[in-house]
Design a protein around this motif. Structure first.
Motif, PDB file in Angstrom:
ATOM      1  N   LEU A   1       0.808  -1.218   0.000  1.00  0.00           N
ATOM      2  CA  LEU A   1       0.000   0.000   0.000  1.00  0.00           C
ATOM      3  C   LEU A   1       0.840   1.266   0.000  1.00  0.00           C
ATOM      4  O   LEU A   1       0.310   2.368  -0.176  1.00  0.00           O
ATOM      5  CB  LEU A   1      -0.975  -0.011   1.175  1.00  0.00           C
ATOM      6  CG  LEU A   1      -2.044  -1.112   1.121  1.00  0.00           C
ATOM      7  CD1 LEU A   1      -3.110  -0.879   2.181  1.00  0.00           C
ATOM      8  CD2 LEU A   1      -2.689  -1.221  -0.264  1.00  0.00           C
ATOM      9  N   HIS A   2       2.144   1.144   0.188  1.00  0.00           N
ATOM     10  CA  HIS A   2       3.039   2.293  -0.012  1.00  0.00           C
ATOM     11  C   HIS A   2       3.194   2.565  -1.508  1.00  0.00           C
ATOM     12  O   HIS A   2       3.570   3.658  -1.915  1.00  0.00           O
ATOM     13  CB  HIS A   2       4.401   1.995   0.624  1.00  0.00           C
ATOM     14  CG  HIS A   2       5.300   3.183   0.744  1.00  0.00           C
ATOM     15  ND1 HIS A   2       6.639   3.074   1.028  1.00  0.00           N
ATOM     16  CD2 HIS A   2       5.065   4.514   0.623  1.00  0.00           C
ATOM     17  CE1 HIS A   2       7.190   4.273   1.064  1.00  0.00           C
ATOM     18  NE2 HIS A   2       6.254   5.162   0.825  1.00  0.00           N
TER      19      HIS A   2
ATOM     20  N   ILE B   1       0.556   2.151  -3.745  1.00  0.00           N
ATOM     21  CA  ILE B   1      -0.847   1.796  -3.954  1.00  0.00           C
ATOM     22  C   ILE B   1      -1.309   1.981  -5.400  1.00  0.00           C
ATOM     23  O   ILE B   1      -2.097   1.178  -5.912  1.00  0.00           O
ATOM     24  CB  ILE B   1      -1.759   2.587  -2.980  1.00  0.00           C
ATOM     25  CG1 ILE B   1      -3.203   2.054  -3.073  1.00  0.00           C
ATOM     26  CG2 ILE B   1      -1.667   4.078  -3.208  1.00  0.00           C
ATOM     27  CD1 ILE B   1      -4.103   2.545  -1.956  1.00  0.00           C
TER      28      ILE B   1
ATOM     29  N   THR C   1      -0.731  -5.456   4.206  1.00  0.00           N
ATOM     30  CA  THR C   1      -0.247  -4.141   4.633  1.00  0.00           C
ATOM     31  C   THR C   1       0.168  -4.190   6.098  1.00  0.00           C
ATOM     32  O   THR C   1      -0.385  -4.946   6.898  1.00  0.00           O
ATOM     33  CB  THR C   1      -1.310  -3.055   4.439  1.00  0.00           C
ATOM     34  OG1 THR C   1      -0.772  -1.790   4.861  1.00  0.00           O
ATOM     35  CG2 THR C   1      -2.565  -3.338   5.242  1.00  0.00           C
TER      36      THR C   1
ATOM     37  N   GLN D   1      -4.241   4.708   2.959  1.00  0.00           N
ATOM     38  CA  GLN D   1      -4.164   3.854   1.778  1.00  0.00           C
ATOM     39  C   GLN D   1      -5.056   2.624   1.918  1.00  0.00           C
ATOM     40  O   GLN D   1      -5.633   2.147   0.938  1.00  0.00           O
ATOM     41  CB  GLN D   1      -2.720   3.432   1.528  1.00  0.00           C
ATOM     42  CG  GLN D   1      -1.798   4.565   1.117  1.00  0.00           C
ATOM     43  CD  GLN D   1      -1.152   5.286   2.299  1.00  0.00           C
ATOM     44  OE1 GLN D   1      -1.663   5.255   3.420  1.00  0.00           O
ATOM     45  NE2 GLN D   1      -0.022   5.935   2.047  1.00  0.00           N
ATOM     46  N   LEU D   2      -5.168   2.107   3.131  1.00  0.00           N
ATOM     47  CA  LEU D   2      -6.052   0.969   3.379  1.00  0.00           C
ATOM     48  C   LEU D   2      -7.499   1.343   3.081  1.00  0.00           C
ATOM     49  O   LEU D   2      -8.245   0.580   2.448  1.00  0.00           O
ATOM     50  CB  LEU D   2      -5.902   0.510   4.828  1.00  0.00           C
ATOM     51  CG  LEU D   2      -6.809  -0.638   5.297  1.00  0.00           C
ATOM     52  CD1 LEU D   2      -6.591  -1.890   4.467  1.00  0.00           C
ATOM     53  CD2 LEU D   2      -6.572  -0.924   6.778  1.00  0.00           C
TER      54      LEU D   2
ATOM     55  N   PHE E   1      -7.921   1.491  -0.669  1.00  0.00           N
ATOM     56  CA  PHE E   1      -7.928   0.175  -1.281  1.00  0.00           C
ATOM     57  C   PHE E   1      -9.273  -0.518  -1.081  1.00  0.00           C
ATOM     58  O   PHE E   1      -9.822  -1.116  -2.006  1.00  0.00           O
ATOM     59  CB  PHE E   1      -6.803  -0.684  -0.718  1.00  0.00           C
ATOM     60  CG  PHE E   1      -6.660  -2.014  -1.406  1.00  0.00           C
ATOM     61  CD1 PHE E   1      -5.927  -2.121  -2.575  1.00  0.00           C
ATOM     62  CD2 PHE E   1      -7.287  -3.143  -0.915  1.00  0.00           C
ATOM     63  CE1 PHE E   1      -5.806  -3.334  -3.241  1.00  0.00           C
ATOM     64  CE2 PHE E   1      -7.178  -4.356  -1.570  1.00  0.00           C
ATOM     65  CZ  PHE E   1      -6.437  -4.454  -2.732  1.00  0.00           C
TER      66      PHE E   1
ATOM     67  N   VAL F   1      -7.747  -8.301   1.721  1.00  0.00           N
ATOM     68  CA  VAL F   1      -6.742  -7.552   2.477  1.00  0.00           C
ATOM     69  C   VAL F   1      -6.243  -8.402   3.644  1.00  0.00           C
ATOM     70  O   VAL F   1      -7.022  -9.063   4.327  1.00  0.00           O
ATOM     71  CB  VAL F   1      -7.311  -6.220   3.019  1.00  0.00           C
ATOM     72  CG1 VAL F   1      -6.411  -5.625   4.087  1.00  0.00           C
ATOM     73  CG2 VAL F   1      -7.503  -5.224   1.886  1.00  0.00           C
TER      74      VAL F   1
END
Length: 460
Positions: free
Chosen positions: A261-262, A264, A291, A297-298, A301, A309
């Motif tokens: 997610l860094h 993303i 993650t 970012q979560l 997503f 996830v």
């Protein structure tokens, strides 16, 4: 790295865990067929403790002279810079367009811009990602218009990675080394199972900025994000290399090198390509993105993707998580878990997977098990208990198997769905948390809180 298709068992309170590993010995390709000669990887810069790190390292790496050594994060700092990584990927390789970096709609638009019908785009897409072809060159695009193939050979590149070698573990796990266009190396893992479930564990970055203290990849720091094409091509290579040996690849886990997610933008794009029903056609529930807990970012997503996830939890208090997972200093446990409670209310039949690496004397007490039950209340979830895989330089030790079983039983009695997941491929450094190769300068090991020093020394 955290892998998703390893040995698992659904928990029953009275069940006794069996820790036998699947032993497979598939044939290994000859060394002559595996060995390429990629450019040697350059020294990998670490993540920096301020926001200028990404752009500075990107511009320095582009110059002809080597960049100065980046400063190490102090033991009292350690919270990763989340400013991103400049130059996160290119859509072209030299004068050629890189096709695996395109969603289908983008490919269709590009094909039309070259003067060809949209139907040609679909035929091309199927040959890149389906029909048991997984094409890596225009010569492999059988059945396409001759002029169209000629145009592709002149203006497009189908392959984003260069295959370097395979390292086969005794249990059948395979670690693939790829070289990138800039000479850097990444690793991808194939995990075959005896029930027809074969998983490819893909990397999303070269290195990782999160500096989780139990993870070997975290020692590398972050060099750059992988492009969508470089991520997708790992799954394509998995099909090409192992379809005849192990059967179809059924699952993808973004649990290799890096924090997905860094990166993303490229991860969402790669996942979209993987689940396209005319291409690789993975079920969204069989594509799992892991993650360490980047909350904004979560959220994004969960709104933009139907893929699964997994959240690396690994502690039940902020005190411990601040130490072993510095990202917790930015996004505390309460914020992370409340975000999941709120977001999952809007997703039907969706469960998050919590991953919990068992570290002897650190996070494996029965009090931790009881706190974990309370922490996940109200979150539709499953929990993976993962045996820690030792690596050089780590002070952590794996929790004994008997204690993992007792920990598991407490969670099961508390109403949790729990799985045990043991090491696969650890004899080739292909197991959870073992990917990558730190350079001469490594990300720092953070100071051990005094209350855990004795526990680490006493752990067996």
């Amino acid at each position: 790295m955290e892998m998703g298709c390893m040995w698992m068992r659904r928990v029953r309170t009275s069940a006794v865990a069996s820790f036998s590993l699947l032993s497979l010995h598939p044939p290994i390709p000859s060394s002559s067929s595996l060995s390429l000669n990629p450019s040697p990887p350059r020294s990998l810069p670490l993540f920096l403790p301020n926001r200028r790190s990404a752009s500075a390292s990107a511009s320095a790496s582009a110059s002809s002279s080597p960049p100065p050594p980046p400063p190490l994060v102090s033991a009292g700092d350690g919270c990763p810079d989340l400013g991103g990584c400049e130059g996160s990927g290119i859509a072209a390789r030299g004068p050629k367009v890189l096709l695996k970096g395109m969603r289908y709609a983008e490919l269709e638009k590009w094909v039309q811009s070259q003067g060809y019908r949209p139907g040609q785009a679909l035929m091309l897409w199927k040959r890149m990602y389906g029909n048991a072809i997984w094409a890596h060159s225009a010569e492999e695009l059988h059945g396409l218009n001759k002029d169209f193939k000629k145009m592709l050979s002149e203006r497009a590149e189908l392959r984003a990675l260069s295959f370097k070698e395979i390292r086969a573990a005794a249990d059948g796990t395979k670690k693939i080394l790829f070289s990138l266009e800039d000479g850097l190396l990444i690793e991808t893992v194939i995990i075959p199972c005896d029930r027809g479930r074969n998983t490819v564990c893909v990397s999303s970055q070269v290195g990782c900025a999160m500096n989780c203290q139990f993870c070997f990849t975290g020692r590398m720091g972050l060099t750059r994000h992988l492009t969508a094409a470089e991520i997708v091509d790992q799954a394509v290579f998995a099909h090409r290399l192992f379809h005849d040996e192990v059967g179809s690849i059924t699952n993808v886990v973004f649990m290799g090198m890096g924090e997905p997610l860094h990166n993303i933008e490229n991860v969402i794009k790669a996942a979209d390509i993987m689940v396209h029903d005319q291409g690789l056609h993975f079920s969204p529930r069989r594509v799992t993105v892991s993650t360490s807990g980047l909350v904004p970012q979560l959220k994004r997503f969960l709104h933009e993707s139907n893929c699964s996830v997994a959240v690396s939890l690994n502690a039940t208090t902020d005190e411990v998580r601040n130490w072993i997972m510095p990202i917790n200093r930015k996004y505390k446990l309460s914020v992370l878990l409340q975000t999941l409670r709120e977001e999952l209310r809007h997703k039907n039949n969706y469960k998050v997977l919590f991953e919990y690496v068992m570290l002897a004397g650190v996070n494996d007490s029965f009090e931790d098990a009881k706190r974990l039950i309370d922490l996940v209340q109200g979150i539709p979830c499953k929990i993976n208990l993962i045996s820690f895989n030792p690596h050089s330089g780590s002070k952590f030790k794996p929790t004994p198997e008997e204690k993992i079983v007792e920990f598991r039983n407490i969670l099961a009695e508390g109403g949790c769905i729990v799985f045990l997941r043991l090491s696969r491929g650890d004899d080739q450094m292909a197991a959870c948390g073992q990917l990558g190769k730190p350079g001469a300068r490594e990300a720092p090991l953070l100071r051990v809180p005094p209350q855990f020093e004795m526990a680490l020394n006493a752990a067996i």
